[in-house]
Design a protein around this motif. Structure first.
Motif, PDB file in Angstrom:
ATOM      1  N   MET A   1       0.840  -1.163   0.000  1.00 52.83           N
ATOM      2  CA  MET A   1       0.000   0.000   0.000  1.00 52.83           C
ATOM      3  C   MET A   1       0.891   1.233   0.000  1.00 52.83           C
ATOM      4  SD  MET A   1      -2.462   1.257   3.081  1.00 52.83           S
ATOM      5  CE  MET A   1      -3.904   2.105   2.568  1.00 52.83           C
ATOM      6  N   THR A   2       0.645   2.131  -0.918  1.00 61.73           N
ATOM      7  CA  THR A   2       1.391   3.382  -0.977  1.00 61.73           C
ATOM      8  C   THR A   2       0.705   4.409  -0.092  1.00 61.73           C
ATOM      9  OG1 THR A   2       2.103   2.895  -3.231  1.00 61.73           O
ATOM     10  CG2 THR A   2       2.257   5.175  -2.518  1.00 61.73           C
ATOM     11  N   VAL A   3       1.489   5.073   0.754  1.00 63.43           N
ATOM     12  CA  VAL A   3       0.943   6.099   1.640  1.00 63.43           C
ATOM     13  C   VAL A   3       1.777   7.366   1.525  1.00 63.43           C
ATOM     14  CG1 VAL A   3      -0.027   4.475   3.309  1.00 63.43           C
ATOM     15  CG2 VAL A   3       2.286   5.339   3.643  1.00 63.43           C
ATOM     16  N   GLN A   4       1.157   8.468   1.880  1.00 62.98           N
ATOM     17  CA  GLN A   4       1.839   9.751   1.889  1.00 62.98           C
ATOM     18  C   GLN A   4       1.894  10.253   3.326  1.00 62.98           C
ATOM     19  OE1 GLN A   4      -0.112  12.759  -0.417  1.00 62.98           O
ATOM     20  NE2 GLN A   4       1.730  13.986  -0.565  1.00 62.98           N
ATOM     21  N   VAL A   5       3.089  10.660   3.749  1.00 62.36           N
ATOM     22  CA  VAL A   5       3.293  11.257   5.070  1.00 62.36           C
ATOM     23  C   VAL A   5       3.389  12.759   4.838  1.00 62.36           C
ATOM     24  CG1 VAL A   5       4.877  11.431   7.026  1.00 62.36           C
ATOM     25  CG2 VAL A   5       4.470   9.219   5.955  1.00 62.36           C
ATOM     26  N   THR A   6       2.526  13.535   5.518  1.00 62.36           N
ATOM     27  CA  THR A   6       2.452  14.969   5.238  1.00 62.36           C
ATOM     28  C   THR A   6       3.398  15.830   6.058  1.00 62.36           C
ATOM     29  OG1 THR A   6       0.647  15.228   6.826  1.00 62.36           O
ATOM     30  CG2 THR A   6       0.034  14.802   4.519  1.00 62.36           C
ATOM     31  N   ALA A   7       3.917  15.316   7.174  1.00 63.91           N
ATOM     32  CA  ALA A   7       4.819  16.106   8.027  1.00 63.91           C
ATOM     33  C   ALA A   7       5.913  15.203   8.586  1.00 63.91           C
ATOM     34  CB  ALA A   7       4.042  16.752   9.169  1.00 63.91           C
ATOM     35  N   SER A   8       7.125  15.725   8.638  1.00 62.98           N
ATOM     36  CA  SER A   8       8.244  14.973   9.211  1.00 62.98           C
ATOM     37  C   SER A   8       8.083  14.870  10.720  1.00 62.98           C
ATOM     38  CB  SER A   8       9.563  15.678   8.892  1.00 62.98           C
ATOM     39  OG  SER A   8       9.754  15.735   7.493  1.00 62.98           O
ATOM     40  N   GLY A   9       8.566  13.760  11.281  1.00 64.01           N
ATOM     41  CA  GLY A   9       8.520  13.596  12.732  1.00 64.01           C
ATOM     42  C   GLY A   9       8.485  12.147  13.152  1.00 64.01           C
ATOM     43  N   ASP A  10       8.236  11.924  14.433  1.00 62.20           N
ATOM     44  CA  ASP A  10       8.171  10.579  15.004  1.00 62.20           C
ATOM     45  C   ASP A  10       6.749  10.041  14.886  1.00 62.20           C
ATOM     46  OD1 ASP A  10      10.823  10.658  15.674  1.00 62.20           O
ATOM     47  OD2 ASP A  10      10.463  11.299  17.743  1.00 62.20           O
ATOM     48  N   TYR A  11       6.613   8.853  14.313  1.00 54.90           N
ATOM     49  CA  TYR A  11       5.323   8.198  14.126  1.00 54.90           C
ATOM     50  C   TYR A  11       5.309   6.889  14.906  1.00 54.90           C
ATOM     51  CZ  TYR A  11       4.174  11.572  10.563  1.00 54.90           C
ATOM     52  OH  TYR A  11       3.892  12.740   9.916  1.00 54.90           O
ATOM     53  N   ASN A  12       4.250   6.669  15.676  1.00 46.81           N
ATOM     54  CA  ASN A  12       4.099   5.438  16.437  1.00 46.81           C
ATOM     55  C   ASN A  12       3.233   4.468  15.637  1.00 46.81           C
ATOM     56  OD1 ASN A  12       4.237   3.598  18.572  1.00 46.81           O
ATOM     57  ND2 ASN A  12       2.302   4.316  19.394  1.00 46.81           N
ATOM     58  N   PHE A  13       3.746   3.274  15.430  1.00 45.82           N
ATOM     59  CA  PHE A  13       3.025   2.212  14.743  1.00 45.82           C
ATOM     60  C   PHE A  13       2.615   1.194  15.801  1.00 45.82           C
ATOM     61  CE2 PHE A  13       5.430   4.291  11.549  1.00 45.82           C
ATOM     62  CZ  PHE A  13       4.740   4.126  10.364  1.00 45.82           C
ATOM     63  N   TYR A  14       1.314   1.099  16.043  1.00 47.22           N
ATOM     64  CA  TYR A  14       0.795   0.198  17.067  1.00 47.22           C
ATOM     65  C   TYR A  14       0.096  -0.976  16.394  1.00 47.22           C
ATOM     66  CZ  TYR A  14      -1.933  -1.636  20.921  1.00 47.22           C
ATOM     67  OH  TYR A  14      -2.479  -2.474  21.854  1.00 47.22           O
ATOM     68  N   ASP A  15       0.565  -2.186  16.647  1.00 46.59           N
ATOM     69  CA  ASP A  15       0.008  -3.409  16.073  1.00 46.59           C
ATOM     70  C   ASP A  15      -1.248  -3.790  16.837  1.00 46.59           C
ATOM     71  OD1 ASP A  15      -0.564  -5.864  15.001  1.00 46.59           O
ATOM     72  OD2 ASP A  15       1.420  -6.714  15.317  1.00 46.59           O
ATOM     73  N   ASN A  16      -2.406  -3.592  16.221  1.00 48.72           N
ATOM     74  CA  ASN A  16      -3.686  -3.925  16.853  1.00 48.72           C
ATOM     75  C   ASN A  16      -4.081  -5.377  16.647  1.00 48.72           C
ATOM     76  OD1 ASN A  16      -4.713  -1.220  17.755  1.00 48.72           O
ATOM     77  ND2 ASN A  16      -4.342  -0.802  15.604  1.00 48.72           N
ATOM     78  N   GLY A  17      -3.394  -6.095  15.762  1.00 46.77           N
ATOM     79  CA  GLY A  17      -3.871  -7.413  15.378  1.00 46.77           C
ATOM     80  C   GLY A  17      -3.083  -8.596  15.877  1.00 46.77           C
ATOM     81  N   TYR A  18      -2.054  -8.398  16.700  1.00 47.70           N
ATOM     82  CA  TYR A  18      -1.277  -9.564  17.107  1.00 47.70           C
ATOM     83  C   TYR A  18      -1.889 -10.221  18.332  1.00 47.70           C
ATOM     84  CZ  TYR A  18       1.095  -7.152  20.980  1.00 47.70           C
ATOM     85  OH  TYR A  18       1.390  -6.498  22.131  1.00 47.70           O
ATOM     86  N   GLU A  19      -1.662 -11.520  18.415  1.00 43.72           N
ATOM     87  CA  GLU A  19      -2.180 -12.304  19.538  1.00 43.72           C
ATOM     88  C   GLU A  19      -1.054 -13.171  20.071  1.00 43.72           C
ATOM     89  OE1 GLU A  19      -5.670 -14.439  18.345  1.00 43.72           O
ATOM     90  OE2 GLU A  19      -6.380 -12.771  17.163  1.00 43.72           O
ATOM     91  N   ASP A  20      -0.389 -12.706  21.122  1.00 45.88           N
ATOM     92  CA  ASP A  20       0.770 -13.421  21.659  1.00 45.88           C
ATOM     93  C   ASP A  20       0.434 -14.803  22.197  1.00 45.88           C
ATOM     94  OD1 ASP A  20       2.606 -10.584  22.931  1.00 45.88           O
ATOM     95  OD2 ASP A  20       2.840 -11.722  21.089  1.00 45.88           O
ATOM     96  N   ASP A  21      -0.788 -15.002  22.694  1.00 45.03           N
ATOM     97  CA  ASP A  21      -1.097 -16.275  23.330  1.00 45.03           C
ATOM     98  C   ASP A  21      -1.126 -17.442  22.349  1.00 45.03           C
ATOM     99  OD1 ASP A  21      -3.368 -15.067  22.235  1.00 45.03           O
ATOM    100  OD2 ASP A  21      -4.713 -16.187  23.560  1.00 45.03           O
ATOM    101  N   ILE A  22      -1.348 -17.193  21.061  1.00 44.39           N
ATOM    102  CA  ILE A  22      -1.341 -18.297  20.096  1.00 44.39           C
ATOM    103  C   ILE A  22      -0.195 -18.178  19.096  1.00 44.39           C
ATOM    104  CG2 ILE A  22      -3.786 -18.816  20.327  1.00 44.39           C
ATOM    105  CD1 ILE A  22      -4.275 -17.254  17.756  1.00 44.39           C
ATOM    106  N   GLY A  23       0.646 -17.168  19.238  1.00 40.57           N
ATOM    107  CA  GLY A  23       1.837 -17.059  18.411  1.00 40.57           C
ATOM    108  C   GLY A  23       1.642 -16.392  17.060  1.00 40.57           C
ATOM    109  N   GLN A  24       0.426 -15.952  16.721  1.00 43.09           N
ATOM    110  CA  GLN A  24       0.228 -15.270  15.440  1.00 43.09           C
ATOM    111  C   GLN A  24       0.615 -13.812  15.566  1.00 43.09           C
ATOM    112  OE1 GLN A  24      -3.791 -16.027  14.307  1.00 43.09           O
ATOM    113  NE2 GLN A  24      -3.365 -18.105  13.693  1.00 43.09           N
ATOM    114  N   ASP A  25       1.229 -13.293  14.522  1.00 41.94           N
ATOM    115  CA  ASP A  25       1.742 -11.936  14.594  1.00 41.94           C
ATOM    116  C   ASP A  25       1.808 -11.335  13.198  1.00 41.94           C
ATOM    117  OD1 ASP A  25       2.773  -9.675  15.713  1.00 41.94           O
ATOM    118  OD2 ASP A  25       4.634 -10.578  16.389  1.00 41.94           O
ATOM    119  N   GLY A  26       1.673 -10.010  13.135  1.00 35.52           N
ATOM    120  CA  GLY A  26       1.860  -9.285  11.893  1.00 35.52           C
ATOM    121  C   GLY A  26       3.139  -8.482  11.966  1.00 35.52           C
ATOM    122  N   THR A  27       3.802  -8.318  10.842  1.00 35.58           N
ATOM    123  CA  THR A  27       5.012  -7.525  10.757  1.00 35.58           C
ATOM    124  C   THR A  27       4.840  -6.541   9.616  1.00 35.58           C
ATOM    125  OG1 THR A  27       6.339  -9.366  11.551  1.00 35.58           O
ATOM    126  CG2 THR A  27       7.507  -7.607  10.434  1.00 35.58           C
TER     127      THR A  27
END
Length: 126
Positions: A1-27
């Motif tokens: 997916m192509t995205v545009q960032v409109t301002a320089s700076g620090d961006y936090n990427f929070y993984d909403n979809g991972y489930e540690d208890d069963i070992g599935q994860d997104g990267t």
């Protein structure tokens, strides 16, 4: 997916979809410009697993998401990230073309009509 960032700076990427208890994860891979699957290291800005803060300059990036299950390898599923930071991160915005409003159209028509009437008066005097 192509995205545009409109301002320089620090961006936090929070993984909403991972489930540690069963070992599935997104990267998530962040690439400046385009993504070349034959050369994964080329133009890679960051690789994010779970939560991470990345400093990004304003510009266009390609986001590539993969999923992983410690037992079965790649797995289908709903994996998604929430991205927060000083600017907008989303699909590139197309240039906006100005469209005349109704009042602007009426002024243009009035001007054309006045010019036509002026030309008509000039023809009668000659």
């Amino acid at each position: 997916m192509t995205v545009q960032v409109t301002a320089s700076g620090d961006y936090n990427f929070y993984d909403n979809g991972y489930e540690d208890d069963i070992g599935q994860d997104g990267t998530l891979g962040i690439y400046s410009g385009t993504f070349d699957p034959a050369n994964l290291g080329n133009s890679c800005v960051a690789s994010i697993d779970d939560d991470h803060t990345v400093t990004l300059a304003a510009g266009t990036y390609t986001l590539v998401m993969t999923s992983y299950d410690g037992l079965n390898g790649d797995v289908p599923g709903n994996f998604y990230y929430t991205i927060t930071g000083p600017g907008r991160v989303g699909p590139p915005v197309a240039a906006v073309t100005a469209v005349p409003t109704l009042s602007e159209w009426s002024m243009m028509l009035l001007a054309v009509g006045a010019a036509g009437m002026g030309m008509r008066r000039l023809r009668r005097k000659v």
